[in-house]
Design a protein around this motif. Structure first.
Motif, PDB file in Angstrom:
ATOM      1  N   PHE A 114       0.850  -1.177   0.000  1.00  0.00           N
ATOM      2  CA  PHE A 114       0.000   0.000   0.000  1.00  0.00           C
ATOM      3  C   PHE A 114       0.894   1.238   0.000  1.00  0.00           C
ATOM      4  CE2 PHE A 114      -2.551  -3.323   1.854  1.00  0.00           C
ATOM      5  CZ  PHE A 114      -3.811  -3.105   1.336  1.00  0.00           C
ATOM      6  N   TRP A 115       0.565   2.195  -0.887  1.00  0.00           N
ATOM      7  CA  TRP A 115       1.306   3.454  -0.883  1.00  0.00           C
ATOM      8  C   TRP A 115       0.681   4.352   0.177  1.00  0.00           C
ATOM      9  CZ3 TRP A 115       5.537   4.188  -4.088  1.00  0.00           C
ATOM     10  CH2 TRP A 115       6.166   5.432  -3.953  1.00  0.00           C
ATOM     11  N   ARG A 116       1.493   4.735   1.137  1.00  0.00           N
ATOM     12  CA  ARG A 116       0.993   5.464   2.304  1.00  0.00           C
ATOM     13  C   ARG A 116       0.891   6.964   1.999  1.00  0.00           C
ATOM     14  NH1 ARG A 116       4.859   4.082   5.275  1.00  0.00           N
ATOM     15  NH2 ARG A 116       5.821   6.086   5.807  1.00  0.00           N
ATOM     16  N   HIS A 117      -0.311   7.506   2.115  1.00  0.00           N
ATOM     17  CA  HIS A 117      -0.540   8.915   1.808  1.00  0.00           C
ATOM     18  C   HIS A 117      -0.782   9.779   3.044  1.00  0.00           C
ATOM     19  CE1 HIS A 117      -0.837   9.347  -2.642  1.00  0.00           C
ATOM     20  NE2 HIS A 117      -0.914   8.023  -2.560  1.00  0.00           N
ATOM     21  N   TRP A 118      -1.193   9.169   4.141  1.00  0.00           N
ATOM     22  CA  TRP A 118      -1.531   9.990   5.312  1.00  0.00           C
ATOM     23  C   TRP A 118      -1.779   9.051   6.488  1.00  0.00           C
ATOM     24  CZ3 TRP A 118      -6.515  13.539   5.486  1.00  0.00           C
ATOM     25  CH2 TRP A 118      -6.277  14.631   6.323  1.00  0.00           C
ATOM     26  N   VAL A 119      -1.163   9.329   7.611  1.00  0.00           N
ATOM     27  CA  VAL A 119      -1.451   8.588   8.842  1.00  0.00           C
ATOM     28  C   VAL A 119      -1.475   9.587   9.999  1.00  0.00           C
ATOM     29  CG1 VAL A 119      -0.776   6.749  10.429  1.00  0.00           C
ATOM     30  CG2 VAL A 119      -0.339   6.486   7.984  1.00  0.00           C
ATOM     31  N   VAL A 120      -2.596   9.630  10.702  1.00  0.00           N
ATOM     32  CA  VAL A 120      -2.754  10.521  11.849  1.00  0.00           C
ATOM     33  C   VAL A 120      -3.301   9.720  13.017  1.00  0.00           C
ATOM     34  CG1 VAL A 120      -3.737  12.683  12.713  1.00  0.00           C
ATOM     35  CG2 VAL A 120      -3.299  12.409  10.255  1.00  0.00           C
ATOM     36  N   THR A 121      -2.674   9.829  14.178  1.00  0.00           N
ATOM     37  CA  THR A 121      -3.123   9.128  15.382  1.00  0.00           C
ATOM     38  C   THR A 121      -3.587  10.149  16.431  1.00  0.00           C
ATOM     39  OG1 THR A 121      -0.963   9.131  16.487  1.00  0.00           O
ATOM     40  CG2 THR A 121      -1.402   7.349  14.916  1.00  0.00           C
ATOM     41  N   ASP A 122      -4.116   9.643  17.531  1.00  0.00           N
ATOM     42  CA  ASP A 122      -4.531  10.484  18.665  1.00  0.00           C
ATOM     43  C   ASP A 122      -5.539  11.556  18.267  1.00  0.00           C
ATOM     44  OD1 ASP A 122      -2.755   9.289  20.699  1.00  0.00           O
ATOM     45  OD2 ASP A 122      -1.144  10.159  19.487  1.00  0.00           O
ATOM     46  N   ILE A 123      -6.456  11.192  17.375  1.00  0.00           N
ATOM     47  CA  ILE A 123      -7.505  12.124  16.946  1.00  0.00           C
ATOM     48  C   ILE A 123      -8.664  12.031  17.933  1.00  0.00           C
ATOM     49  CG2 ILE A 123      -9.031  12.817  15.075  1.00  0.00           C
ATOM     50  CD1 ILE A 123      -7.218  11.097  13.211  1.00  0.00           C
ATOM     51  N   LYS A 124      -9.017  13.105  18.542  1.00  0.00           N
ATOM     52  CA  LYS A 124     -10.109  13.095  19.517  1.00  0.00           C
ATOM     53  C   LYS A 124     -11.459  13.001  18.809  1.00  0.00           C
ATOM     54  CE  LYS A 124      -7.545  15.792  22.933  1.00  0.00           C
ATOM     55  NZ  LYS A 124      -7.487  17.061  23.721  1.00  0.00           N
ATOM     56  N   GLY A 125     -12.332  12.208  19.413  1.00  0.00           N
ATOM     57  CA  GLY A 125     -13.641  11.998  18.819  1.00  0.00           C
ATOM     58  C   GLY A 125     -14.430  13.276  18.634  1.00  0.00           C
TER      59      GLY A 125
END
Length: 208
Positions: A114-125
């Motif tokens: 998979f070509w990785r375009h965006w990864v974001v963690t710790d996103i508040k609901g």
């Protein structure tokens, strides 16, 4: 999910878009612009009302990006990261957003998936519910740039609940390359489970 519907307009209409609403546009060559929904297995990937908004287009979830108004060129060369909204997010939980291209270099021979375009963690609901994406960015947003004559590429967005107290990171090997990302191993390693919501859009090189 509020999807863009197929819209045919006479020449001369002005392009407009509303947050969460339909987008309409004018084709500079044909006098019409068609927003086409995905079908079959591509449509089945879209689950859980995850919304992805680009300027002028509105929510592009489960659609083909039309060529009119240079939209394919603009999504590849001009527009920054889309607004992400998930109205069902739990305000008390955190989430992980992943955007990948599973069709690199093309869908028939995806040897770099998979070509990785965006990864974001710790996103508040509560931020997701408001469409205000904040979190810890592991991979900066990369615009969709399908190679010429490689056909349509799927750009997939998957949203996961982040396990409590789980610190998520990429290892040095992953950070060194965006292509051939072992996404399934990443998901298993950090116990993300199945996505709570997912969507995708398809586009191809603007000159094709």
């Amino acid at each position: 999910m509020k999807l863009l519907v197929a819209v045919v307009l006479v020449a001369g209409l002005v392009s407009i878009a509303a947050w969460g609403g339909e987008a309409v546009a004018r084709d500079e060559y044909m006098g019409i612009c068609l927003f086409e929904k995905l079908s079959g297995q591509d449509h089945k990937f879209c689950r859980g009302d995850l919304e992805v908004f680009y300027p002028e287009l509105g929510d592009v979830g489960c659609t083909y990006i039309p060529k009119c108004n240079q939209y394919r060129k603009r999504i590849s060369k001009e527009w920054s990261s889309p607004k992400i909204k998930y109205p069902q997010a739990d305000k008390n939980k955190k989430y992980v957003l992943i955007m990948v291209d599973p069709d690199a270099p093309n869908r028939a021979n995806p040897k770099f998936r998979f070509w990785r375009h965006w990864v974001v963690t710790d996103i508040k609901g509560r931020d997701l519910r408001a469409g205000n994406l904040k979190g810890h960015v592991l991979t900066d947003y990369g615009r969709p740039t399908p190679p010429s004559r490689s056909g349509y590429h799927r750009y997939q967005f998957q949203l996961y609940e982040q396990p409590a107290h789980e610190a998520i990171s990429l290892n040095p090997g992953e950070e060194a390359s965006l292509g051939s990302w072992p996404m399934e191993r990443f998901i298993e390693q950090f116990r993300l489970g199945s996505p709570v919501a997912s969507t995708q859009f398809l586009t191809q090189h603007h000159s094709d």
